[in-house]
Motif scaffolding. Structure first.
Motif: not given
Ligand code: ATR
Length: 278
Positions: A197-206, A222-227
Motif C-alpha cells: 500500500k502506498a506510503g506504508e513502510t516496514p521500518i522508519d525510512l530515516t 515487484y512494485r516501486e515501494t516507498s522503501l
C-alpha cells in the motif's frame, strides 16, 4: 489438444506469471496454455489432485497456499521441506513432485545485484514464510552475518535456526540492535508485505541513513515501494522482486519441460506487462 499449466492462489488476478510464462511456452514451441486458477482454501486439495490429469504439466502455487500445497503432493524436494512451502508442482505421469523455486529465484536475482562472493552481511525485515525462503537463498550465497529484524522478536529469534551456518542476531524493527545491524549491512531485504500500500513502510525510512554507501536495498514485492524510493533518493542501489519472480518462473518452466527456459524473453515480457499496469 494443448497441455495445461496454471497458477494456484487466492487471489491470483493480479499475477504477472501468465504474461511471461505464455510467451516462453510459445517461443519454445510447446502447445500449452498457462492459466490462472483462483482457489479458495477449502478447494486446494481438490485443485492439487486435479494436477494428476494427463493433460496437466504442473502448476505454480502462490499466496496463501504455498504451505498447504506442500502437504498435498507425493514428494517434496529438500529445499521445499526446509522452506516449509512449495511454489511449483510437477506432474510426473500422475505422481506430483513439489519444489521451491522462490529460493533459486532470489539467489539468482541477488547474484545479479552483485552478491556473487560469500562473506556479506545482511539485515532481513520480517520473520514469516517469505523470510524463511530468503534465509535459504542467503545461505546458498554464503552470507556471513545476519540480523532478522521483526515486529515479534521471538519469531525472529526462532527463524534464525533455519540457517544455523550464518552468524545470526534477532532484533526489533527499531532500536539500538536494529540500528547497529543497519550500520554494518551490505544488504537490506524486506520480506514483509508492508509497502504494497502506498506510503506504508516496514521500518522508519530515516533508518536507511545508517546503511553504508554502496549497500543494496531489496524488496521482494515487484512494485516501486516507498522503501525502494527512499533508498534510491539516498544514492543506494534498490532492487525490486521482478527479476526474482522471473527467475523462479524460469526454473519452474525448466522443471515442467526438462528444457532450458528463454529467460531474456521472459524478463522482457514481465517488464512490459508491469509497465502496462502502472
Ligand atoms: P509471508 O509468508 O508473506 O512472509 P507471513 O508468514 O504472514 O507472510 O509473515 C508476515 C511478516 O510480516 C511477519 O514477519 C510479520 O511480523 P510478525 O511476525 O511480528 O507478525 C510482518 N508484519 C505483518 N504486518 C506487520 C505490521 N503491520 N507491522 C510490522 N510487521 C508486520
Amino acid at each position: 489438444m494443448p497441455v495445461r499449466l496454471g497458477l494456484i492462489g487466492y487471489p491470483v488476478e493480479h499475477s504477472l506469471s501468465p504474461s511471461f510464462q505464455q510467451p516462453a511456452l510459445n517461443a519454445m514451441g510447446i502447445d500449452a496454455i498457462y492459466e490462472l486458477w483462483p482457489t479458495p482454501p477449502d478447494e486446494v486439495p481438490g485443485r492439487v489432485a486435479s494436477l494428476r490429469a494427463p493433460d496437466v504439466l504442473g502448476a505454480n502455487v502462490t499466496v496463501p497456499h504455498k504451505e498447504a500445497a506442500r502437504g498435498l503432493v507425493d514428494e517434496v524436494s529438500v529445499q521445499g521441506q526446509r522452506a516449509g512451502a512449495i511454489n511449483t508442482v510437477i506432474n510426473d505421469a500422475g505422481r506430483l513432485r513439489g519444489e521451491n523455486t522462490d529460493i533459486d529465484g532470489l539467489a539468482a536475482s541477488l547474484r545479479e545485484s552483485g552478491f556473487r562472493d560469500p562473506g556479506f552481511t545482511v539485515v532481513v525485515l520480517g520473520a514469516g514464510g517469505a523470510a524463511r525462503g530468503a534465509l535459504l537463498a542467503l545461505e546458498a550465497l554464503g552470507a556471513a552475518r545476519l540480523t532478522i529484524a521483526n515486529r515479534s522478536q521471538e519469531k525472529a529469534a526462532a527463524l534464525l535456526e533455519v540457517a544455523p551456518e550464518i552468524a545470526g542476531t534477532a532484533s526489533g524493527l527499531a532500536g539500538a540492535a536494529c540500528e547497529a545491524a543497519l550500520r554494518e549491512a551490505d544488504l537490506l531485504i524486506n520480506t514483509t508485505s508492508l509497502g504494497w500500500k502506498a506510503g506504508e513502510t516496514p521500518i522508519d525510512l530515516t533508518l536507511l541513513d545508517l546503511l553504508p554507501a554502496g549497500s543494496v536495498v531489496f524488496d521482494l514485492t515487484y512494485r516501486e515501494t516507498s522503501l525502494l524510493q527512499a533508498a534510491g533518493q539516498r544514492g543506494l542501489k534498490s532492487v525490486d522482486g521482478l527479476a526474482m519472480l522471473v527467475y523462479q518462473g524460469a526454473r519452474s518452466l525448466e522443471l515442467w519441460t526438462g528444457r532450458e527456459a528463454p529467460v531474456d524473453l521472459m524478463m522482457a515480457a514481465a517488464m512490459e506487462a508491469r509497465s502496462q499496469r502502472s
